[in-house]
Design an enzyme around this catalytic site. Structure first.
Site, mmCIF file in Angstrom:
data_model
loop_
_atom_site.group_PDB
_atom_site.id
_atom_site.type_symbol
_atom_site.label_atom_id
_atom_site.label_comp_id
_atom_site.label_asym_id
_atom_site.label_seq_id
_atom_site.Cartn_x
_atom_site.Cartn_y
_atom_site.Cartn_z
ATOM 1 N N ASP A 64 -1.913 10.031 0.545
ATOM 2 C CA ASP A 64 -1.433 8.663 0.669
ATOM 3 C C ASP A 64 -2.573 7.732 0.233
ATOM 4 O O ASP A 64 -3.483 7.442 1.004
ATOM 5 C CB ASP A 64 -1.029 8.392 2.118
ATOM 6 C CG ASP A 64 -0.467 6.990 2.336
ATOM 7 O OD1 ASP A 64 -0.555 6.156 1.414
ATOM 8 O OD2 ASP A 64 0.051 6.729 3.445
ATOM 9 N N ASP A 65 -2.517 7.267 -1.008
ATOM 10 C CA ASP A 65 -3.618 6.495 -1.581
ATOM 11 C C ASP A 65 -3.474 5.001 -1.269
ATOM 12 O O ASP A 65 -3.198 4.176 -2.148
ATOM 13 C CB ASP A 65 -3.697 6.724 -3.088
ATOM 14 C CG ASP A 65 -4.969 6.130 -3.692
ATOM 15 O OD1 ASP A 65 -5.890 5.776 -2.934
ATOM 16 O OD2 ASP A 65 -5.037 6.024 -4.926
ATOM 17 N N GLU A 66 -3.686 4.673 -0.002
ATOM 18 C CA GLU A 66 -3.707 3.282 0.438
ATOM 19 C C GLU A 66 -5.013 3.013 1.189
ATOM 20 O O GLU A 66 -5.649 3.923 1.714
ATOM 21 C CB GLU A 66 -2.540 3.003 1.380
ATOM 22 C CG GLU A 66 -1.167 3.180 0.766
ATOM 23 C CD GLU A 66 -0.070 2.878 1.767
ATOM 24 O OE1 GLU A 66 0.422 1.729 1.768
ATOM 25 O OE2 GLU A 66 0.295 3.789 2.543
ATOM 26 N N TYR A 67 -5.381 1.730 1.226
ATOM 27 C CA TYR A 67 -6.499 1.252 2.066
ATOM 28 C C TYR A 67 -7.860 1.825 1.690
ATOM 29 O O TYR A 67 -8.787 1.795 2.489
ATOM 30 C CB TYR A 67 -6.217 1.522 3.556
ATOM 31 C CG TYR A 67 -4.844 1.083 3.972
ATOM 32 C CD1 TYR A 67 -4.450 -0.257 3.863
ATOM 33 C CD2 TYR A 67 -3.911 2.004 4.449
ATOM 34 C CE1 TYR A 67 -3.174 -0.668 4.230
ATOM 35 C CE2 TYR A 67 -2.638 1.606 4.815
ATOM 36 C CZ TYR A 67 -2.273 0.271 4.707
ATOM 37 O OH TYR A 67 -1.009 -0.130 5.066
#
Length: 305
Positions: free
Chosen positions: A164-167
């Site tokens: 999950d490539d967030e933040y």
């Protein structure tokens, strides 16, 4: 599907009894009765659980009312993090106290789900430190983080990793911006380390749009990819068959039941093989869950505390 199979001895006994009946002048009549289907068939259903607030065991509390087993096929521990060590300038896999508690108590938090046939996957998320899946500066750096991931899967008896490539906040702490090779190197190394485990993609962020480099396309290395926008329909832009994609995404308790039903119906009618849900909590959510199980599996869901 489970089917009843006669043993050779049973078959022989039936044959002998039929011959005997015919020898006595009786009329032998056989009735072919199909064995009932005892296993769930239909799309793979996925449940993300925010373990900062909720128990992974909630995933195992839902079954189909018609007795065909657990509602959910994949449970996602949300979430571990990719951190950045400013001293060594390396990415490090990090577990907050709640994720660590789940992993340390795998016997009571993970194994009960696996015993019901539910796969348990660890999601990995950026942590505002500049480290992400898309900015490894070299193949060895990506491979080193892949080893941290696969070692964790082995150590805790997990069924795979979710990206999950967030933040990430790329560039923070002097880290690099996303590059074309990073995620390709990472996923290639991870798949080599765990060829028979799940690798899934939450289809968001710079990594999700960087799936090809140097003639290598990593799309086929994923088992699943899903839409990250809850309450909507969006086909992930990745070269996987429909059976491995979830264009539908719902947040349990927040996406309306009518929308959930519509998305589930569309999943079936358009031939997609995965249905994504997020934020399963400890309340009885059988009404919300039945809104999609009726469409996906032809049965309501029941909750057992």
């Amino acid at each position: 599907m489970l089917t009843r199979v006669r043993s050779r001895m049973q078959a022989a006994a039936v044959a002998l009894s039929t011959v005997a009946a015919l020898a006595l002048g009786a009329t032998a009549t056989t009735h072919a009765t199909a064995a009932p289907s005892l296993a769930k068939e239909g799309p793979t259903s996925v449940a993300y659980v925010e373990v900062n607030n909720n128990s992974m065991l909630n995933v195992g509390k839902y079954a189909l009312a018609d007795g065909r087993g657990a509602v959910f096929d994949v449970a996602v521990i949300f979430a571990a993090n990719i951190n950045y060590d400013t001293g060594t300038k390396t990415a490090q896999l990090y577990f907050n106290e709640n994720v660590q508690r789940v992993l340390d108590n795998a016997a009571t938090q993970i194994r009960p789900l696996q015993q019901k046939g539910i796969k348990v996957v660890l999601s990995v998320l950026g942590n505002h430190q500049g480290a992400g899946f898309a900015n490894f500066p070299s193949q060895p750096a990506a491979s080193a983080f892949a080893k941290q991931l696969s070692d964790t899967v082995t150590r805790y008896g997990l069924d795979g990793i979710d990206f999950d490539d967030e933040y990430a906040e790329y560039g923070k702490n002097g880290t690099g911006q996303p590059n074309a090779s990073s995620f390709v190197h990472l996923v290639t190394a991870l798949r080599a380390n765990m060829p028979n485990k799940i690798i899934s993609l939450y289809n968001i962020g710079p990594a999700a749009s960087r799936l090809s480099y140097g003639g290598v396309d990593i799309s086929s290395k994923f088992d699943y990819a899903w839409n990250p926008y809850y309450g909507s329909w969006q086909v992930p832009g990745i070269g996987l068959p429909k059976s491995k994609l979830s264009p539908a995404a719902v947040e349990i308790g927040r996406t309306s039941q009518s929308t959930v039903t519509t998305l589930a119906r569309r999943t079936v009618s358009e031939g997609y093989g995965v249905f994504l849900t997020y934020n399963l909590n400890g309340a009885d959510r059988s009404a919300d869950i039945s809104a999609f199980t009726r469409e996906l599996y032809g049965s309501a869901a029941v909750y057992t505390p």
